[in-house]
Write an enzyme that holds these catalytic residues in place. Structure first.
Site, PDB file in Angstrom:
ATOM      1  N   ARG A  36      -4.711  43.557  58.272  1.00 33.73           N
ATOM      2  CA  ARG A  36      -5.530  42.466  57.802  1.00 33.73           C
ATOM      3  C   ARG A  36      -5.756  42.289  56.562  1.00 33.73           C
ATOM      4  O   ARG A  36      -5.384  41.243  55.644  1.00 33.73           O
ATOM      5  CB  ARG A  36      -6.831  42.145  58.783  1.00 33.73           C
ATOM      6  CG  ARG A  36      -6.640  41.761  60.352  1.00 33.73           C
ATOM      7  CD  ARG A  36      -5.834  40.378  60.555  1.00 33.73           C
ATOM      8  NE  ARG A  36      -6.600  39.356  60.029  1.00 33.73           N
ATOM      9  CZ  ARG A  36      -7.777  38.965  60.638  1.00 33.73           C
ATOM     10  NH1 ARG A  36      -8.214  39.147  61.826  1.00 33.73           N
ATOM     11  NH2 ARG A  36      -8.231  37.526  60.168  1.00 33.73           N
ATOM     12  N   GLN A  57      -3.834  37.009  61.701  1.00 35.94           N
ATOM     13  CA  GLN A  57      -3.811  38.034  62.713  1.00 35.94           C
ATOM     14  C   GLN A  57      -2.272  38.270  63.104  1.00 35.94           C
ATOM     15  O   GLN A  57      -1.873  39.436  63.050  1.00 35.94           O
ATOM     16  CB  GLN A  57      -4.670  37.598  64.123  1.00 35.94           C
ATOM     17  CG  GLN A  57      -4.568  39.044  64.897  1.00 35.94           C
ATOM     18  CD  GLN A  57      -5.330  40.172  64.334  1.00 35.94           C
ATOM     19  OE1 GLN A  57      -6.508  40.001  64.095  1.00 35.94           O
ATOM     20  NE2 GLN A  57      -4.587  41.230  64.410  1.00 35.94           N
ATOM     21  N   CYS A  92      -5.837  42.168  68.845  1.00 39.12           N
ATOM     22  CA  CYS A  92      -6.410  41.911  67.696  1.00 39.12           C
ATOM     23  C   CYS A  92      -7.885  42.207  67.301  1.00 39.12           C
ATOM     24  O   CYS A  92      -8.334  42.089  66.298  1.00 39.12           O
ATOM     25  CB  CYS A  92      -6.292  40.307  67.800  1.00 39.12           C
ATOM     26  SG  CYS A  92      -7.247  39.453  68.790  1.00 39.12           S
ATOM     27  N   HIS A 135      -4.266  31.791  65.247  1.00 35.35           N
ATOM     28  CA  HIS A 135      -4.734  32.656  64.390  1.00 35.35           C
ATOM     29  C   HIS A 135      -3.781  33.331  63.651  1.00 35.35           C
ATOM     30  O   HIS A 135      -3.366  34.482  63.816  1.00 35.35           O
ATOM     31  CB  HIS A 135      -5.514  33.738  65.356  1.00 35.35           C
ATOM     32  CG  HIS A 135      -6.446  34.796  64.686  1.00 35.35           C
ATOM     33  ND1 HIS A 135      -6.960  34.699  63.371  1.00 35.35           N
ATOM     34  CD2 HIS A 135      -7.222  35.692  65.083  1.00 35.35           C
ATOM     35  CE1 HIS A 135      -7.527  35.652  63.155  1.00 35.35           C
ATOM     36  NE2 HIS A 135      -7.721  36.247  64.388  1.00 35.35           N
ATOM     37  N   ARG A 169     -13.092  29.590  59.294  1.00 36.56           N
ATOM     38  CA  ARG A 169     -12.984  30.001  60.781  1.00 36.56           C
ATOM     39  C   ARG A 169     -13.855  28.950  61.528  1.00 36.56           C
ATOM     40  O   ARG A 169     -15.003  28.815  61.330  1.00 36.56           O
ATOM     41  CB  ARG A 169     -13.441  31.357  61.059  1.00 36.56           C
ATOM     42  CG  ARG A 169     -13.644  31.604  62.568  1.00 36.56           C
ATOM     43  CD  ARG A 169     -14.051  33.078  62.817  1.00 36.56           C
ATOM     44  NE  ARG A 169     -12.635  33.929  62.807  1.00 36.56           N
ATOM     45  CZ  ARG A 169     -12.507  34.835  63.427  1.00 36.56           C
ATOM     46  NH1 ARG A 169     -13.521  35.565  63.968  1.00 36.56           N
ATOM     47  NH2 ARG A 169     -11.521  35.579  63.347  1.00 36.56           N
ATOM     48  N   ASP A 177      -5.369  39.982  74.668  1.00 39.61           N
ATOM     49  CA  ASP A 177      -6.705  39.626  74.000  1.00 39.61           C
ATOM     50  C   ASP A 177      -7.807  39.371  75.050  1.00 39.61           C
ATOM     51  O   ASP A 177      -7.592  39.415  76.244  1.00 39.61           O
ATOM     52  CB  ASP A 177      -6.298  38.219  73.315  1.00 39.61           C
ATOM     53  CG  ASP A 177      -7.443  37.637  72.160  1.00 39.61           C
ATOM     54  OD1 ASP A 177      -8.351  38.302  72.283  1.00 39.61           O
ATOM     55  OD2 ASP A 177      -7.173  36.658  71.798  1.00 39.61           O
TER      56      ASP A 177
END
Ligand code: CP
Ligand code: NVA
Length: 322
Positions: free
Chosen positions: A303, A139, A275, A136, A109, A235
């Site tokens: 996830r 996700q 997310c 991402h 990340r 988001d």
């Protein structure tokens, strides 16, 4: 494996895999999840080591990868910028050469996508994108699996990804890493994203890395983007790394809050996803995120299951007959 080996795969962007590979991964995730729920031990990655590199904060990504690797029999090393030489400017290329001689798979990340691309180019082992400024993919893998679980066919397989064809996903908010990844998924899996962002925060097809501009439509007003949508998603207004713009964004995004009126113009059985982490009263109201159409907790849990399927696929390839 040597860097550049054709047999080795990385997962750096959603478009690194084809639709048929997603059908396979969703099937595996379903099987792996059901075994986990039945307390059946499944440890195909015994003696394998995952190195996780976090240059930004995380709750879900950290826990899901770490727990997932342990559950599959492997072990995990966690590095952060502050406690490794990455924070003291050791080049990504050198870090990749060293780390990938000592482990079997890496999750990163970080900020710039270019860092993860440079790392992967010098890695002997598969590299997974655990979020960059641009994308991402893990996700969206979880989000699509969650959609299929709630609205797809029972049997899975290719029909599961086919159920996404022709659907409308409403994206309300920033043209960020999540939005870009939704566009890549739409292009590969045949659905359309209705995007509404404040002016100055639009998605950029070049950054999103899509060639088919037909996979998304832009709307000035968020409610218009939600009209007829099968899935409404949003988001945070300010993503990690952009905190200096907090105040400016809070003003620009004030009308981009998913509320019950927006959900009311979507399909009657539309789902809401986020997310997480979420800010109630900013990008979404409490009524929506805690309401009956929200599947955010399943989305977060998934996830774990999809990433176990992803690590299994990258390390072991296809499992017999699946
Ligand atoms: N959604 C997500 O990636 O959450 P974390 O930032 O907690 O990992
Ligand atoms: N767009 C958000 C997602 C967090 C999981 C960020 O990059 O901070």
């Amino acid at each position: 494996m040597k860097p550049g080996d054709k047999l080795m795969r990385h997962y750096l962007q959603f478009k690194d895999f084809r639709a048929e590979e997603y059908a396979y991964l969703f099937d595996r995730a379903r099987i792996i999840k059901s075994r986990f729920k039945n307390y059946e031990r499944y440890q195909p990655l015994t003696d394998r080591t995952l190195v996780m590199i976090f240059e930004k904060a995380s709750t879900r990504t950290r826990v899901s990868f770490e727990a997932g690797m342990y559950q599959m029999g492997g072990s995990v090393v966690n590095l952060t910028t502050g406690d490794s030489q990455l924070g003291r400017a050791e080049p990504a290329e050198d870090s990749a050469r060293v780390i990938s001689r000592m482990c079997d798979i890496v999750m990163i990340r970080t900020y710039a996508q270019s860092m993860i691309e440079r790392f992967a180019a010098h890695s002997r082992v598969p590299v997974i994108n655990g979020l960059t400024n641009e994308y991402h993919p893990c996700q969206i893998l979880a989000d699509l699996f969650t959609y299929i679980e709630h609205r797809g066919p029972r049997g899975g397989g290719i029909d599961a990804v086919k159920c996404l064809e022709g659907k409308v996903v409403a994206w309300v908010g920033d043209g960020n890493n999540m939005a870009n990844t939704w566009l890549q998924a739409a292009e590969i899996l045949g659905f359309t994203v209705h995007v509404s962002t404040p002016g100055g925060y639009e998605v950029d097809a070049k950054v999103a890395g899509i060639s088919d501009h037909g996979c998304y439509k832009v709307f000035d007003h968020p409610r218009d983007a939600c009209a007829g949508a099968h899935l409404v998603t949003t988001d945070v207004w300010t993503s990690m790394g952009y905190e200096a713009e907090n105040e400016e964004r809070a003003k620009a995004f004030v009308d981009w809050c998913v509320d019950e009126e927006m959900m009311a113009v979507a399909q009657p059985d539309a789902l809401f996803m986020h997310c997480l982490p979420a800010h109630r009263g900013e990008e979404v109201t409490a009524e929506v995120i805690d309401g009956p159409q929200s599947v955010v907790w399943d989305e977060a849990e998934n996830r774990l299951h999809v990433q176990k399927a992803l690590m299994e696929y990258l390390l072991l390839g296809r499992i017999g007959g699946a």
